[in-house]
Design a protein around this motif. Structure first.
Motif, PDB file in Angstrom:
ATOM      1  N   LEU A 150       0.786   9.267   5.649  1.00 11.36           N
ATOM      2  CA  LEU A 150       1.437   8.006   5.308  1.00 11.36           C
ATOM      3  C   LEU A 150       2.390   7.558   6.418  1.00 11.36           C
ATOM      4  CD1 LEU A 150       1.791   5.857   3.083  1.00 11.36           C
ATOM      5  CD2 LEU A 150       3.606   7.280   2.116  1.00 11.36           C
ATOM      6  N   ALA A 151       3.025   8.520   7.067  1.00 11.90           N
ATOM      7  CA  ALA A 151       3.976   8.193   8.137  1.00 11.90           C
ATOM      8  C   ALA A 151       3.289   7.601   9.359  1.00 11.90           C
ATOM      9  CB  ALA A 151       4.753   9.447   8.536  1.00 11.90           C
ATOM     10  N   LYS A 152       1.980   7.744   9.451  1.00 14.96           N
ATOM     11  CA  LYS A 152       1.238   7.223  10.598  1.00 14.96           C
ATOM     12  C   LYS A 152       0.895   5.743  10.448  1.00 14.96           C
ATOM     13  CE  LYS A 152      -0.711  11.751  11.718  1.00 14.96           C
ATOM     14  NZ  LYS A 152       0.062  11.887  12.986  1.00 14.96           N
ATOM     15  N   VAL A 153       1.171   5.185   9.287  1.00 10.46           N
ATOM     16  CA  VAL A 153       0.858   3.778   9.028  1.00 10.46           C
ATOM     17  C   VAL A 153       2.158   2.985   8.997  1.00 10.46           C
ATOM     18  CG1 VAL A 153      -0.408   2.175   7.572  1.00 10.46           C
ATOM     19  CG2 VAL A 153      -1.038   4.591   7.581  1.00 10.46           C
ATOM     20  N   ARG A 154       2.221   1.955   9.806  1.00 13.51           N
ATOM     21  CA  ARG A 154       3.421   1.132   9.861  1.00 13.51           C
ATOM     22  C   ARG A 154       3.641   0.426   8.536  1.00 13.51           C
ATOM     23  NH1 ARG A 154       2.292  -3.310  13.469  1.00 13.51           N
ATOM     24  NH2 ARG A 154       1.903  -1.645  14.979  1.00 13.51           N
ATOM     25  N   GLU A 155       4.861   0.559   8.010  1.00 13.23           N
ATOM     26  CA  GLU A 155       5.180  -0.083   6.735  1.00 13.23           C
ATOM     27  C   GLU A 155       5.692  -1.493   6.993  1.00 13.23           C
ATOM     28  OE1 GLU A 155       7.297   0.951   2.479  1.00 13.23           O
ATOM     29  OE2 GLU A 155       7.590   2.288   4.203  1.00 13.23           O
ATOM     30  N   PRO A 156       5.178  -2.478   6.271  1.00 14.77           N
ATOM     31  CA  PRO A 156       5.656  -3.853   6.495  1.00 14.77           C
ATOM     32  C   PRO A 156       7.133  -3.977   6.146  1.00 14.77           C
ATOM     33  CG  PRO A 156       4.265  -3.727   4.541  1.00 14.77           C
ATOM     34  CD  PRO A 156       4.150  -2.408   5.237  1.00 14.77           C
ATOM     35  N   LEU A 157       7.822  -4.793   6.890  1.00 19.29           N
ATOM     36  CA  LEU A 157       9.244  -5.024   6.637  1.00 19.29           C
ATOM     37  C   LEU A 157       9.407  -5.840   5.342  1.00 19.29           C
ATOM     38  CD1 LEU A 157      10.455  -5.966  10.236  1.00 19.29           C
ATOM     39  CD2 LEU A 157      10.805  -3.796   9.025  1.00 19.29           C
ATOM     40  N   PRO A 158      10.431  -5.529   4.552  1.00 20.41           N
ATOM     41  CA  PRO A 158      10.641  -6.324   3.331  1.00 20.41           C
ATOM     42  C   PRO A 158      10.972  -7.775   3.680  1.00 20.41           C
ATOM     43  CG  PRO A 158      12.505  -4.871   3.770  1.00 20.41           C
ATOM     44  CD  PRO A 158      11.426  -4.477   4.734  1.00 20.41           C
TER      45      PRO A 158
ATOM     46  N   PHE B  24      -5.743   2.085   3.369  1.00 23.59           N
ATOM     47  CA  PHE B  24      -5.169   1.377   4.514  1.00 23.59           C
ATOM     48  C   PHE B  24      -6.260   0.806   5.422  1.00 23.59           C
ATOM     49  CE2 PHE B  24      -1.826   4.189   3.078  1.00 23.59           C
ATOM     50  CZ  PHE B  24      -0.725   3.349   3.071  1.00 23.59           C
ATOM     51  N   HIS B  25      -7.390   0.498   4.826  1.00 22.96           N
ATOM     52  CA  HIS B  25      -8.506  -0.091   5.567  1.00 22.96           C
ATOM     53  C   HIS B  25      -8.053  -1.360   6.290  1.00 22.96           C
ATOM     54  CE1 HIS B  25     -12.574  -1.423   6.476  1.00 22.96           C
ATOM     55  NE2 HIS B  25     -12.283  -2.594   5.944  1.00 22.96           N
ATOM     56  N   GLY B  26      -8.289  -1.399   7.608  1.00 22.74           N
ATOM     57  CA  GLY B  26      -7.971  -2.575   8.400  1.00 22.74           C
ATOM     58  C   GLY B  26      -6.510  -2.723   8.770  1.00 22.74           C
ATOM     59  N   GLN B  27      -5.685  -1.740   8.425  1.00 24.30           N
ATOM     60  CA  GLN B  27      -4.259  -1.820   8.733  1.00 24.30           C
ATOM     61  C   GLN B  27      -3.922  -1.045  10.003  1.00 24.30           C
ATOM     62  OE1 GLN B  27      -2.081  -3.760   6.621  1.00 24.30           O
ATOM     63  NE2 GLN B  27      -4.214  -4.343   6.217  1.00 24.30           N
ATOM     64  N   PRO B  28      -2.880  -1.462  10.755  1.00 25.61           N
ATOM     65  CA  PRO B  28      -2.451  -0.680  11.914  1.00 25.61           C
ATOM     66  C   PRO B  28      -2.081   0.736  11.488  1.00 25.61           C
ATOM     67  CG  PRO B  28      -1.379  -2.836  11.902  1.00 25.61           C
ATOM     68  CD  PRO B  28      -2.082  -2.690  10.582  1.00 25.61           C
ATOM     69  N   GLY B  29      -2.725   1.711  12.104  1.00 28.65           N
ATOM     70  CA  GLY B  29      -2.506   3.098  11.735  1.00 28.65           C
ATOM     71  C   GLY B  29      -3.455   3.611  10.674  1.00 28.65           C
TER      72      GLY B  29
ATOM     73  N   ARG C 240       0.826  -1.200   0.000  1.00 27.23           N
ATOM     74  CA  ARG C 240       0.000   0.000   0.000  1.00 27.23           C
ATOM     75  C   ARG C 240       0.864   1.255   0.000  1.00 27.23           C
ATOM     76  NH1 ARG C 240      -2.713  -3.918   3.009  1.00 27.23           N
ATOM     77  NH2 ARG C 240      -4.995  -3.960   2.840  1.00 27.23           N
ATOM     78  N   HIS C 241       1.941   1.222   0.756  1.00 23.02           N
ATOM     79  CA  HIS C 241       2.842   2.378   0.799  1.00 23.02           C
ATOM     80  C   HIS C 241       3.416   2.668  -0.587  1.00 23.02           C
ATOM     81  CE1 HIS C 241       2.638   1.578   5.121  1.00 23.02           C
ATOM     82  NE2 HIS C 241       3.207   2.756   5.335  1.00 23.02           N
ATOM     83  N   ASP C 242       3.853   1.615  -1.274  1.00 26.50           N
ATOM     84  CA  ASP C 242       4.407   1.815  -2.612  1.00 26.50           C
ATOM     85  C   ASP C 242       3.347   2.363  -3.564  1.00 26.50           C
ATOM     86  OD1 ASP C 242       6.900   0.967  -1.857  1.00 26.50           O
ATOM     87  OD2 ASP C 242       6.701  -1.057  -2.691  1.00 26.50           O
ATOM     88  N   ALA C 243       2.119   1.915  -3.420  1.00 25.57           N
ATOM     89  CA  ALA C 243       1.043   2.395  -4.283  1.00 25.57           C
ATOM     90  C   ALA C 243       0.832   3.896  -4.095  1.00 25.57           C
ATOM     91  CB  ALA C 243      -0.248   1.639  -3.989  1.00 25.57           C
ATOM     92  N   LEU C 244       0.794   4.328  -2.845  1.00 29.04           N
ATOM     93  CA  LEU C 244       0.561   5.744  -2.595  1.00 29.04           C
ATOM     94  C   LEU C 244       1.773   6.577  -3.019  1.00 29.04           C
ATOM     95  CD1 LEU C 244      -1.340   7.886  -1.693  1.00 29.04           C
ATOM     96  CD2 LEU C 244      -0.716   7.449   0.685  1.00 29.04           C
ATOM     97  N   ARG C 245       2.966   6.038  -2.786  1.00 30.99           N
ATOM     98  CA  ARG C 245       4.158   6.774  -3.239  1.00 30.99           C
ATOM     99  C   ARG C 245       4.160   6.927  -4.768  1.00 30.99           C
ATOM    100  NH1 ARG C 245       7.147   4.513   1.542  1.00 30.99           N
ATOM    101  NH2 ARG C 245       7.284   2.500   0.463  1.00 30.99           N
TER     102      ARG C 245
END
Length: 341
Positions: free
Chosen positions: A328-336, A297-302, A265-270
């Motif tokens: 965007l910074a308020k949503v935890r990004e999954p680790l690669p 980010f429906h249902g995601q932490p943050g 999701r982060h990559d999509a928004l970026r």
């Protein structure tokens, strides 16, 4: 903006195996840009545009879109054959991949202008419009309709409608598996109260195997998509694809056996940030864009904090791209994930 003389066709082939429904005020070009980042293969539709608005209004504004959105269909509302023909030609001129006629919208406003679901009571008129559109363009001409309307809701009525319009040259029918109640129910109630009758759509495909039949109405999961695809040629999702847009990231792998377009999701928004910045430079209000990314980010932490930050700040005068970045910074990004050894 896509101009007639410079339009670029998408390298992705047009397939109706998975479509995102045309939805007023929702499937704007800002939503469609995000949707295309999430899926290369989903067929996208514009909001319904009336023939009167295109012919007598700001044509370029109504048909504005980005080449990234292809494959993209224009949905028209109208019933006058000459006007429909003129607008079908405009759809081709502006680079759309399909032109679709709305025979499903149940609102009073469009009924009074002989637009939408009320046309199911006038199949010959729909056929005349389709015939004129086909003569005016080389694009595929498709029809989106209900399985009936109050007073004309029998299987025989539906088959008569299909056969009449197919005789005019239409080969693709997108069927919302509910009747439309034109008197007594609001458009919103018409999306929920009349019962879904999926078997009717399955039976249409069985009866008319030469036609392409796309099923629409109440579909929410890929499991449901696969079930419907056992009986029809394609599925169309509406509200679920809008409120939970990340669903679209699964379309390419789930339904086309291809690699996903984006990994997070982060990559999509970026990926959308340059488009947002360009729109802001054109004078578009940030809130007009960000309302379409609220469900990403429906249902995601943050995710709740993401939505709240945008809701509280995007409408403020002078709001810019920093509002999106802060959200965007308020949503935890999954680790690669590490590559397998």
């Amino acid at each position: 903006m896509s101009m007639p003389e410079t339009h670029i066709k998408s390298p992705a082939p047009l397939s109706r195996r998975f479509c995102v429904a045309p939805m007023m005020d929702w499937t704007t070009r800002h939503y469609r840009y995000l949707a295309r980042i999430l899926s290369r293969r989903a067929l996208l539709y514009t909001e319904m545009v009336t023939t009167g608005a295109l012919i007598h209004g700001d044509t370029a504004r109504f048909l504005q879109h980005d080449p990234l959105e292809y494959p993209l269909a224009l949905q028209l509302g109208g019933s006058d054959p000459d006007e429909l023909a003129r607008c079908a030609a405009l759809a081709e001129e502006y680079g759309f991949n399909e032109v679709n006629l709305n025979v499903g919208c149940p609102s009073d406003r469009v009924q009074n202008n002989m637009i939408g679901a009320c046309l199911m009571g006038h199949p010959e008129k729909v056929a005349d419009g389709v015939r004129s559109m086909i003569a005016a363009t080389s694009l595929p001409v498709t029809v989106k309709h209900r399985i009936g309307i109050d007073g004309r809701e029998s299987w025989e009525d539906l088959c008569h409608f299909m056969e009449t319009v197919a005789a005019a040259g239409c080969r693709t029918f997108i069927v919302h598996a509910r009747i439309a109640v034109l008197e007594g129910l609001s458009p919103k109630e018409n999306r929920d109260i009349p019962p879904l009758k999926y078997p009717w759509v399955y039976d249409l495909k069985a009866r008319y195997p030469e036609l392409e039949i796309i099923i629409n109405g109440g579909i929410k999961t890929f499991e449901e998509c696969h079930q419907h695809l056992e009986h029809t040629d394609g599925v169309m999702l509406g509200r679920e694809a809008y409120h939970n847009p990340w669903l679209l990231a699964g379309v390419d792998p789930e339904l086309f056996g291809e690699e996903p377009s984006v990994s997070s999701r982060h990559d999509a928004l970026r990926a959308m940030l340059p488009f947002i910045e360009a729109e802001l430079e054109r004078g578009v209000y940030l809130s007009h864009i960000t309302r379409h990314i609220m469900g990403l980010f429906h249902g995601q932490p943050g995710g709740r904090q993401f939505r709240r930050h945008i809701s509280e700040n995007a409408h403020r005068p002078g709001s810019g791209i920093e509002v999106v970045l802060d959200a965007l910074a308020k949503v935890r990004e999954p680790l690669p994930q590490p590559d397998p050894a």
